[in-house]
Design a protein around this motif. Structure first.
Motif, PDB file in Angstrom:
ATOM      1  N   ILE A 184      19.164  40.515 -13.397  1.00 25.20           N
ATOM      2  CA  ILE A 184      17.835  39.995 -13.733  1.00 25.20           C
ATOM      3  C   ILE A 184      17.916  38.514 -14.073  1.00 25.20           C
ATOM      4  CG2 ILE A 184      15.932  40.148 -15.392  1.00 25.20           C
ATOM      5  CD1 ILE A 184      16.543  43.174 -15.557  1.00 25.20           C
ATOM      6  N   ALA A 185      18.938  38.126 -14.829  1.00 29.13           N
ATOM      7  CA  ALA A 185      19.107  36.720 -15.191  1.00 29.13           C
ATOM      8  C   ALA A 185      19.317  35.867 -13.946  1.00 29.13           C
ATOM      9  CB  ALA A 185      20.293  36.558 -16.145  1.00 29.13           C
ATOM     10  N   SER A 186      20.089  36.376 -12.989  1.00 24.73           N
ATOM     11  CA  SER A 186      20.324  35.632 -11.750  1.00 24.73           C
ATOM     12  C   SER A 186      19.032  35.454 -10.967  1.00 24.73           C
ATOM     13  CB  SER A 186      21.365  36.365 -10.900  1.00 24.73           C
ATOM     14  OG  SER A 186      21.571  35.707  -9.667  1.00 24.73           O
ATOM     15  N   ALA A 187      18.190  36.499 -10.936  1.00 25.99           N
ATOM     16  CA  ALA A 187      16.913  36.402 -10.221  1.00 25.99           C
ATOM     17  C   ALA A 187      15.999  35.362 -10.871  1.00 25.99           C
ATOM     18  CB  ALA A 187      16.236  37.766 -10.200  1.00 25.99           C
ATOM     19  N   ILE A 188      15.938  35.372 -12.195  1.00 26.61           N
ATOM     20  CA  ILE A 188      15.110  34.383 -12.894  1.00 26.61           C
ATOM     21  C   ILE A 188      15.632  32.984 -12.630  1.00 26.61           C
ATOM     22  CG2 ILE A 188      14.376  33.548 -15.163  1.00 26.61           C
ATOM     23  CD1 ILE A 188      14.454  36.466 -16.131  1.00 26.61           C
ATOM     24  N   ARG A 189      16.949  32.802 -12.693  1.00 25.03           N
ATOM     25  CA  ARG A 189      17.557  31.492 -12.448  1.00 25.03           C
ATOM     26  C   ARG A 189      17.191  30.978 -11.050  1.00 25.03           C
ATOM     27  NH1 ARG A 189      22.325  32.974 -12.882  1.00 25.03           N
ATOM     28  NH2 ARG A 189      22.607  32.579 -15.113  1.00 25.03           N
ATOM     29  N   THR A 190      17.222  31.875 -10.085  1.00 24.36           N
ATOM     30  CA  THR A 190      16.870  31.481  -8.712  1.00 24.36           C
ATOM     31  C   THR A 190      15.438  30.971  -8.638  1.00 24.36           C
ATOM     32  OG1 THR A 190      18.409  33.064  -7.727  1.00 24.36           O
ATOM     33  CG2 THR A 190      16.570  32.329  -6.352  1.00 24.36           C
ATOM     34  N   LEU A 191      14.514  31.676  -9.301  1.00 30.85           N
ATOM     35  CA  LEU A 191      13.109  31.286  -9.243  1.00 30.85           C
ATOM     36  C   LEU A 191      12.844  30.019 -10.047  1.00 30.85           C
ATOM     37  CD1 LEU A 191      11.396  34.795  -9.490  1.00 30.85           C
ATOM     38  CD2 LEU A 191      11.718  33.360  -7.463  1.00 30.85           C
ATOM     39  N   VAL A 192      13.549  29.845 -11.163  1.00 30.83           N
ATOM     40  CA  VAL A 192      13.395  28.612 -11.946  1.00 30.83           C
ATOM     41  C   VAL A 192      13.784  27.409 -11.103  1.00 30.83           C
ATOM     42  CG1 VAL A 192      14.322  27.282 -13.889  1.00 30.83           C
ATOM     43  CG2 VAL A 192      13.690  29.679 -14.216  1.00 30.83           C
ATOM     44  N   CYS A 193      14.876  27.541 -10.367  1.00 30.44           N
ATOM     45  CA  CYS A 193      15.393  26.420  -9.577  1.00 30.44           C
ATOM     46  C   CYS A 193      14.526  26.099  -8.361  1.00 30.44           C
ATOM     47  CB  CYS A 193      16.817  26.718  -9.135  1.00 30.44           C
ATOM     48  SG  CYS A 193      18.000  26.806 -10.516  1.00 30.44           S
ATOM     49  N   LYS A 194      13.652  27.021  -7.971  1.00 25.47           N
ATOM     50  CA  LYS A 194      12.782  26.769  -6.821  1.00 25.47           C
ATOM     51  C   LYS A 194      11.609  25.865  -7.161  1.00 25.47           C
ATOM     52  CE  LYS A 194      13.696  30.928  -4.075  1.00 25.47           C
ATOM     53  NZ  LYS A 194      14.171  30.182  -2.886  1.00 25.47           N
ATOM     54  N   GLY A 195      11.285  25.718  -8.457  1.00 23.82           N
ATOM     55  CA  GLY A 195      10.151  24.885  -8.833  1.00 23.82           C
ATOM     56  C   GLY A 195       8.854  25.674  -8.883  1.00 23.82           C
ATOM     57  N   GLN A 196       7.880  25.133  -9.642  1.00 28.49           N
ATOM     58  CA  GLN A 196       6.647  25.876  -9.873  1.00 28.49           C
ATOM     59  C   GLN A 196       5.416  24.967  -9.781  1.00 28.49           C
ATOM     60  OE1 GLN A 196       6.768  29.127 -10.178  1.00 28.49           O
ATOM     61  NE2 GLN A 196       9.002  29.207 -10.247  1.00 28.49           N
ATOM     62  N   SER A 197       5.289  24.216  -8.717  1.00 26.61           N
ATOM     63  CA  SER A 197       4.144  23.316  -8.578  1.00 26.61           C
ATOM     64  C   SER A 197       2.883  24.102  -8.222  1.00 26.61           C
ATOM     65  CB  SER A 197       4.414  22.279  -7.484  1.00 26.61           C
ATOM     66  OG  SER A 197       4.395  22.898  -6.206  1.00 26.61           O
ATOM     67  N   ASP A 198       1.719  23.441  -8.408  1.00 29.69           N
ATOM     68  CA  ASP A 198       0.452  24.079  -8.031  1.00 29.69           C
ATOM     69  C   ASP A 198       0.410  24.356  -6.534  1.00 29.69           C
ATOM     70  OD1 ASP A 198      -0.332  24.002 -10.627  1.00 29.69           O
ATOM     71  OD2 ASP A 198      -1.980  22.574 -10.357  1.00 29.69           O
ATOM     72  N   ASP A 199       1.012  23.478  -5.746  1.00 33.69           N
ATOM     73  CA  ASP A 199       1.049  23.707  -4.296  1.00 33.69           C
ATOM     74  C   ASP A 199       1.842  24.962  -3.970  1.00 33.69           C
ATOM     75  OD1 ASP A 199      -0.487  21.506  -3.766  1.00 33.69           O
ATOM     76  OD2 ASP A 199       1.201  20.197  -3.271  1.00 33.69           O
ATOM     77  N   ASP A 200       2.959  25.163  -4.687  1.00 37.78           N
ATOM     78  CA  ASP A 200       3.748  26.387  -4.497  1.00 37.78           C
ATOM     79  C   ASP A 200       2.914  27.615  -4.823  1.00 37.78           C
ATOM     80  OD1 ASP A 200       6.039  24.942  -3.816  1.00 37.78           O
ATOM     81  OD2 ASP A 200       6.715  24.814  -5.899  1.00 37.78           O
ATOM     82  N   ARG A 201       2.205  27.547  -5.950  1.00 33.30           N
ATOM     83  CA  ARG A 201       1.375  28.684  -6.370  1.00 33.30           C
ATOM     84  C   ARG A 201       0.299  28.985  -5.339  1.00 33.30           C
ATOM     85  NH1 ARG A 201       1.635  30.468 -11.914  1.00 33.30           N
ATOM     86  NH2 ARG A 201       0.086  32.003 -11.279  1.00 33.30           N
ATOM     87  N   GLY A 202      -0.356  27.938  -4.878  1.00 36.70           N
ATOM     88  CA  GLY A 202      -1.421  28.129  -3.898  1.00 36.70           C
ATOM     89  C   GLY A 202      -0.909  28.739  -2.608  1.00 36.70           C
ATOM     90  N   TRP A 203       0.277  28.285  -2.157  1.00 40.25           N
ATOM     91  CA  TRP A 203       0.850  28.828  -0.928  1.00 40.25           C
ATOM     92  C   TRP A 203       1.184  30.306  -1.093  1.00 40.25           C
ATOM     93  CZ3 TRP A 203       5.493  31.188   0.107  1.00 40.25           C
ATOM     94  CH2 TRP A 203       5.767  31.416   1.464  1.00 40.25           C
ATOM     95  N   ARG A 204       1.796  30.659  -2.218  1.00 43.18           N
ATOM     96  CA  ARG A 204       2.144  32.071  -2.440  1.00 43.18           C
ATOM     97  C   ARG A 204       0.891  32.937  -2.546  1.00 43.18           C
ATOM     98  NH1 ARG A 204       6.372  29.851  -5.771  1.00 43.18           N
ATOM     99  NH2 ARG A 204       5.013  30.043  -7.596  1.00 43.18           N
TER     100      ARG A 204
END
Length: 397
Positions: free
Chosen positions: A353-373
């Motif tokens: 679980i920690a590895s999965a969270i680390r992966t997502l943290v490193c991907k970034g969380q911009s509004d553009d990312d949110r909108g695309w998802r």
């Protein structure tokens, strides 16, 4: 399509839940005249504590009302565990004239009324049964449960399916489990859907809710949403967050659905007792769908350590990056870039679980990312699911 009449029959129907049946009713009503036939009781999924937090009673008045543009008929029911029954439902269906009847979760028993009514209306049966419901039990108990299932609900499902035109299961696991009771019908996956009218990404909602919760722009908020139950293993998420804290000082944890249960108290005490975790963790009580949408918008990563839940799809509707176990309960949900799967094996669950969270943290969380998802995940919206259900009637138009 506006002349078509559709009956949605389900044992429990609670608008506040945001569950599949509420989204289907809302979006079906855009293309047809929809009636929901249901019982007079709140789902047993919700405790008295959950309802107290929302200020809602456990029983609904019986009769027919217009609710959110949908005709809802509630009949008095007898309840046994998580099943409800009323012969009034059979009589109601016989007195009506419908183009399509959707039997949602026949395991709740009341949808059987559409089968017993004996009319020739086109019927679609939707199932959510999966092995997650028993996965936390010892093997011998799972074997007994399976035997009892085959002798009771298995027979019920075979009868319902033998008279249905279509049979759908919410997960690949559901399809596999019900194949023996399909009565020769093909069973296809129809994912649990979120209501896109409720769950959606909104930068202004995100900003205001983060300010309300006291999060800075740099904070990375990990949320676990839904009812707190021991089998969901939220303790694993707490341990994973604690393990990541030294590497990510801005990491925060938001746990929703905290109530007066023993497990909720245990979670709170675990957080208090874990060095460095209390200052980065917030708890909220059980909330309705609209507030849950705001909490998802305010968060950056959603994690479900063990169990499948409609809250996964609801979170995906807001563009939240999600981490879920790699199993056939949720294996159909993620498209590239929308989240990550982690191993569901028991050997090193916290590390996974920690590895999965680390992966997502490193991907970034911009509004553009949110909108695309959010856009990418629209295939899980109730509007898209409704289109597939209406195709045999000429489609949605």
């Amino acid at each position: 399509m506006t002349s078509k009449k559709i009956l949605l029959i389900v044992g429990y129907f609670d608008w506040f839940s945001g569950y599949q049946e509420t989204g289907l009713a809302t979006w079906l009503s855009r293309y047809a005249s929809v009636e929901v036939l249901t019982g007079d009781r709140v789902s047993t999924m919700f405790s008295d504590g959950h309802l107290d937090s929302l200020g809602l009673p456990r029983r609904y008045p019986t009769g027919t009302t217009e609710e959110h543009g949908v005709r809802v008929t509630r009949v008095p029911t007898t309840e046994i565990r998580s099943m409800v029954w009323s012969w009034a439902a059979v009589r109601h269906i016989r007195s009506g004239n419908y183009d399509l009847i959707i039997q949602v979760m026949p395991g709740q028993l009341l949808p059987l009324a559409a089968t017993l009514a004996g009319n020739r209306t086109r019927r679609v049966a939707l199932y959510g049964d999966n092995s997650a419901m028993w996965s936390h039990l010892p093997r011998w108990k799972r074997l007994i449960k399976g035997l009892l299932f085959a002798m009771t609900k298995g027979i019920l499902y075979t009868v319902v399916n033998s008279r249905a035109n279509e049979v759908r299961g919410y997960t690949p696991n559901t399809v596999a489990r019900l194949r023996a009771f399909s009565a020769g019908r093909a069973i296809e996956v129809l994912p649990l859907a979120f209501d896109p009218g409720i769950f959606k990404f909104d930068p202004q909602v995100r900003l205001s809710k983060r300010e309300e919760l006291g999060y800075s722009p740099a904070d990375i908020v990990v949320i676990a949403a839904g009812k707190t139950q021991r089998k969901k293993r939220l303790d694993l998420l707490i341990a994973a967050t604690a393990a990541l804290a030294p590497q990510f000082p801005s990491l925060k944890l938001l746990l929703t659905g905290i109530d007066d249960s023993e497990y909720s108290r245990d979670l709170v005490e675990t957080v208090k007792a874990t060095p460095g975790l209390a200052g980065r963790t917030q708890f909220t009580g059980f909330v309705d769908a609209s507030e849950l949408n705001r909490l998802f918008n305010a968060s950056d990563i959603g994690v479900w350590p063990r169990m499948p839940a409609i809250t996964i799809q609801q979170a995906m509707g807001t563009g939240l990056a999600v981490a879920v176990p790699s199993n056939d309960w949720v294996s159909h949900l993620l498209r590239p870039g929308t989240g990550v799967y982690f191993s569901a094996a028991d050997e090193h669950p916290v590390e996974e679980i920690a590895s999965a969270i680390r992966t997502l943290v490193c991907k970034g969380q911009s509004d553009d990312d949110r909108g695309w998802r959010a856009t990418t995940n629209r295939w899980l919206g109730a509007d898209r699911v409704v289109q597939s259900l209406l195709t045999p009637l000429g489609g949605a138009s």
